[in-house]
Design a protein around this motif. Structure first.
Motif, PDB file in Angstrom:
ATOM      1  N   GLN A  14       0.846  -0.790  -0.218  1.00 16.85           N
ATOM      2  CA  GLN A  14       0.098   0.188  -0.115  1.00 16.85           C
ATOM      3  C   GLN A  14       1.302   1.622   0.228  1.00 16.85           C
ATOM      4  O   GLN A  14       1.024   2.306  -0.520  1.00 16.85           O
ATOM      5  CB  GLN A  14      -0.725  -0.308   1.010  1.00 16.85           C
ATOM      6  CG  GLN A  14      -1.931  -0.739   0.811  1.00 16.85           C
ATOM      7  CD  GLN A  14      -2.766  -0.396   0.084  1.00 16.85           C
ATOM      8  OE1 GLN A  14      -2.836   0.864  -0.372  1.00 16.85           O
ATOM      9  NE2 GLN A  14      -3.508  -1.074  -0.909  1.00 16.85           N
ATOM     10  N   GLN A  21      -0.602   8.018   1.694  1.00 16.91           N
ATOM     11  CA  GLN A  21      -2.476   8.184   2.741  1.00 16.91           C
ATOM     12  C   GLN A  21      -1.966   8.001   3.921  1.00 16.91           C
ATOM     13  O   GLN A  21      -1.160   7.899   5.007  1.00 16.91           O
ATOM     14  CB  GLN A  21      -2.185   5.664   2.010  1.00 16.91           C
ATOM     15  CG  GLN A  21      -2.407   5.456   1.178  1.00 16.91           C
ATOM     16  CD  GLN A  21      -3.107   4.391   0.581  1.00 16.91           C
ATOM     17  OE1 GLN A  21      -4.149   3.741   1.592  1.00 16.91           O
ATOM     18  NE2 GLN A  21      -2.329   3.742   0.503  1.00 16.91           N
ATOM     19  N   THR A  22      -3.582   8.448   4.928  1.00 17.90           N
ATOM     20  CA  THR A  22      -2.991   8.659   6.484  1.00 17.90           C
ATOM     21  C   THR A  22      -3.308   7.118   6.969  1.00 17.90           C
ATOM     22  O   THR A  22      -3.356   6.277   6.124  1.00 17.90           O
ATOM     23  CB  THR A  22      -4.894   9.063   6.547  1.00 17.90           C
ATOM     24  OG1 THR A  22      -5.996   8.672   6.282  1.00 17.90           O
ATOM     25  CG2 THR A  22      -4.567  10.421   6.149  1.00 17.90           C
ATOM     26  N   GLN A  24      -4.996   6.291   8.363  1.00 19.32           N
ATOM     27  CA  GLN A  24      -7.001   5.243   8.860  1.00 19.32           C
ATOM     28  C   GLN A  24      -6.607   4.698   7.520  1.00 19.32           C
ATOM     29  O   GLN A  24      -7.933   3.743   7.001  1.00 19.32           O
ATOM     30  CB  GLN A  24      -7.736   7.173   9.320  1.00 19.32           C
ATOM     31  CG  GLN A  24      -9.345   5.596   8.994  1.00 19.32           C
ATOM     32  CD  GLN A  24      -9.370   4.599   9.700  1.00 19.32           C
ATOM     33  OE1 GLN A  24      -9.016   4.934  11.390  1.00 19.32           O
ATOM     34  NE2 GLN A  24      -9.233   3.951   9.596  1.00 19.32           N
ATOM     35  N   GLN A  25      -6.442   5.203   6.092  1.00 18.57           N
ATOM     36  CA  GLN A  25      -6.451   5.143   4.777  1.00 18.57           C
ATOM     37  C   GLN A  25      -5.470   3.684   5.112  1.00 18.57           C
ATOM     38  O   GLN A  25      -6.254   2.885   4.403  1.00 18.57           O
ATOM     39  CB  GLN A  25      -6.171   5.918   3.770  1.00 18.57           C
ATOM     40  CG  GLN A  25      -6.992   6.683   3.917  1.00 18.57           C
ATOM     41  CD  GLN A  25      -6.010   8.247   2.588  1.00 18.57           C
ATOM     42  OE1 GLN A  25      -5.539   8.512   2.683  1.00 18.57           O
ATOM     43  NE2 GLN A  25      -7.406   8.452   1.729  1.00 18.57           N
ATOM     44  N   THR A  28      -7.420   1.087   6.703  1.00 15.98           N
ATOM     45  CA  THR A  28      -8.591   0.269   6.201  1.00 15.98           C
ATOM     46  C   THR A  28      -8.175  -0.529   5.018  1.00 15.98           C
ATOM     47  O   THR A  28      -8.636  -1.737   5.313  1.00 15.98           O
ATOM     48  CB  THR A  28      -9.360   1.008   5.846  1.00 15.98           C
ATOM     49  OG1 THR A  28      -9.865   2.074   6.617  1.00 15.98           O
ATOM     50  CG2 THR A  28     -10.721   1.123   5.066  1.00 15.98           C
TER      51      THR A  28
END
Length: 167
Positions: A14, A21-22, A24-25, A28
């Motif tokens: 990722q 990306q945060t 949280q992202q 998830t």
């Protein structure tokens, strides 16, 4: 850091796709909650698995239209000569990659310059003056068919699990 598990590999994939990306992202996307996700990323950074973050820049849009792969041979392979050559390569901004290789060439370098005149200047002002270089064979890249910066985690073979101890 020990062996990478499934979540570590998913996180790395990722981050290679989009490192902005945060947490949280990321959490998830890989199926974790935020805190364990953040801890894993910090552990990957601290252990050196993640060496840094960078932006991918289109070389042609910044004036580096010509890419050349060059094979270099050294006169001698004494430790001091090799060290001097490698230090000079590391200091040269036009050389963006350098690999010590087996086969006909001692090293293969990737050079980025604006145009063929820029490469000619690079040859005369830099490559031919690198310590110990006796021969340079150049291949101009016509088209980049694949230029991937991310690692292929799906191709990596995980280390085998330790065998259970006998009693």
């Amino acid at each position: 850091m020990n062996q990478l598990d499934r979540y570590d590999r998913l996180l790395l994939a990722q981050l290679q796709r989009d490192s902005r990306q945060t947490v949280q992202q990321l959490a998830t996307a890989v199926g974790l909650s935020s805190t364990p996700c953040w801890k894993r990323v910090k552990e990957l950074e601290a252990s050196g698995v993640i060496r840094g973050y960078t932006a991918l820049v289109d070389r042609e849009k910044v004036g580096l239209a010509l890419c050349v792969l060059a094979e270099l041979n050294l006169t001698r392979h004494h430790e001091d000569d090799v060290r001097r050559f490698e230090a000079a390569v590391a200091d040269c901004p036009q050389i963006v990659s350098c690999y010590a290789t087996t086969g006909q060439a001692d090293y293969v370098i990737k050079v980025l310059v604006p145009d063929i005149k820029g490469y000619e200047a690079f040859l005369h002002e830099t490559a031919f003056k690198l310590p110990g270089v006796t021969h340079v064979r150049s291949s101009v890249v016509l088209k980049e068919v694949k230029a991937q910066s991310g690692l292929p985690f799906e191709a990596a073979v995980p280390a085998p699990a330790p065998a259970p101890k006998r009693r």
